[in-house]
Design a protein around this motif. Structure first.
Motif, PDB file in Angstrom:
ATOM      1  N   HIS A 144       0.843  -1.194   0.000  1.00  0.00           N
ATOM      2  CA  HIS A 144       0.000   0.000   0.000  1.00  0.00           C
ATOM      3  C   HIS A 144       0.879   1.245   0.000  1.00  0.00           C
ATOM      4  N   HIS A 147       1.567   3.815   2.087  1.00  0.00           N
ATOM      5  CA  HIS A 147       2.044   4.545   3.259  1.00  0.00           C
ATOM      6  C   HIS A 147       3.563   4.563   3.196  1.00  0.00           C
ATOM      7  N   HIS A 205       6.225   1.806   2.947  1.00  0.00           N
ATOM      8  CA  HIS A 205       5.967   0.664   2.068  1.00  0.00           C
ATOM      9  C   HIS A 205       6.176   0.951   0.581  1.00  0.00           C
ATOM     10  N   HIS A 219      -7.373  -1.427   5.835  1.00  0.00           N
ATOM     11  CA  HIS A 219      -6.324  -0.574   6.399  1.00  0.00           C
ATOM     12  C   HIS A 219      -6.584   0.830   5.876  1.00  0.00           C
ATOM     13  N   ARG A 220      -6.387   1.841   6.703  1.00  0.00           N
ATOM     14  CA  ARG A 220      -6.647   3.229   6.342  1.00  0.00           C
ATOM     15  C   ARG A 220      -6.290   3.484   4.879  1.00  0.00           C
ATOM     16  N   ASP A 225       0.403  -4.427   7.690  1.00  0.00           N
ATOM     17  CA  ASP A 225      -0.538  -3.427   8.199  1.00  0.00           C
ATOM     18  C   ASP A 225      -1.964  -3.908   8.033  1.00  0.00           C
TER      19      ASP A 225
END
Ligand SMILES: [Zn+2]
Ligand SMILES: [Zn+2]
Ligand SMILES: [Zn+2]
Length: 291
Positions: free
Chosen positions: A102, A104, A107, A173-174, A197
């Motif tokens: 993802h 973030h 990552h 996940h957000r 995550d």
């Protein structure tokens, strides 16, 4: 005539264990971060997995530590090839591909190291979800990787990487920029799950026990050990299952779990870790598993 050197086969190597901010964590002067900053304890790289058969090499997640992790991946290949009777491998390796979970910072921002200002890599593939591909292709500086012909994006799942098959499994996940996935990678000798995550096990449409039982080694989100760990940041701002809860849910499966993505506040950094008595282990940088 000399026998051709045996292929070492596919394996994964742990290249980092920390949450996105690493250890020492920016802005933190806790005893653990201070010790890492002034050399009394080792620094910890951001969570990353290397995947190689000695010929092809992949990174799972592109962390801010990618530059060093690329060298660690090369060293892992060299030692695997040496033990298979081939001392020829160079000790640095540009990845053929990167599998992203993802968008973030811990990552994907490591992709910057592969671009023109640093390595200037060419001919590599970025694997991720269609939304991840759209995000990279439509935002600077990432889109330059495609505009300059360095990388192609592959949103297929499952995807055959040349003898191992990687499958992106959606996880809650957000989702500020993209969706998020875990990667399940199956090879002829074994299988692993990379899940750094997730917001909570309850919010997942899969049962974490079933998913862990489906692989030989499951690398799981262990950001926070227990409630009350964060202090200055509200836990609702950063939802993750607590490790104490994860261990309760996965009772009896501890031998196939490796805990990753540890925040700097996490007592699992200490030795012996509080999880050891319950049969759970923190992943160790350099640890290798055949798949
Ligand atoms: Zn993360
Ligand atoms: Zn700290
Ligand atoms: Zn995240």
């Amino acid at each position: 005539m000399a026998e051709p050197a045996a292929s070492p086969g596919w394996s994964v190597t742990v290249l980092g264990v920390a949450q996105d901010g690493g250890l020492p964590h920016p802005g933190c002067e806790c005893p653990r971060c201070s010790a890492a900053r002034d050399g009394r304890r080792r620094r910890e790289k951001v969570a990353c997995l290397g995947l190689t058969d000695g010929r092809r090499a992949f990174l799972v997640d592109a962390t801010p530590d990618l530059a060093e992790q690329m060298h660690a991946l090369g060293a892992a290949i060299a030692s695997a090839k040496a033990s298979a009777g081939d001392p020829s491998a160079p000790r640095v390796r540009t990845p053929d591909g990167v599998l992203l979970t993802h968008a973030h910072m811990g990552h994907y921002v490591g992709l910057a190291w592969l671009g023109k200002e640093a390595l200037g890599a060419r001919g590599f593939t970025i694997h991720g979800t269609p939304r991840m591909g759209d995000f990279l292709a439509t935002n600077a500086p990432w889109r330059a990787l495609f505009d300059e012909g360095r990388a192609t994006f592959d949103a297929r799942s499952p995807v055959d990487l040349g003898g191992v098959v990687a499958e992106a499994i959606p996880v809650p996940h957000r989702q500020e920029f993209t969706d998020a996935v875990a990667w399940r990678i199956r090879g002829p000798r074994g299988s692993v799950l990379w899940l750094p995550d997730i917001d909570s096990w309850d919010a997942w449409d899969l049962d974490v026990r079933d998913v862990v039982a489906s692989v030989d080694v499951a690398f799981l989100d262990a950001t926070f050990y227990a409630d009350g760990e964060l202090g200055h940041r509200d836990r609702r701002e950063i939802p993750h299952p607590r490790v104490v809860e994860t261990m309760r849910r996965l009772a009896g499966l501890g031998d196939r779990v490796r805990l990753i993505h540890l925040n700097h506040t996490n007592p699992l950094w200490d030795d012996p870790s509080p999880a050891a008595a319950l049969g759970f282990r923190v992943a160790r940088e350099g640890e290798t598993f055949p798949i």
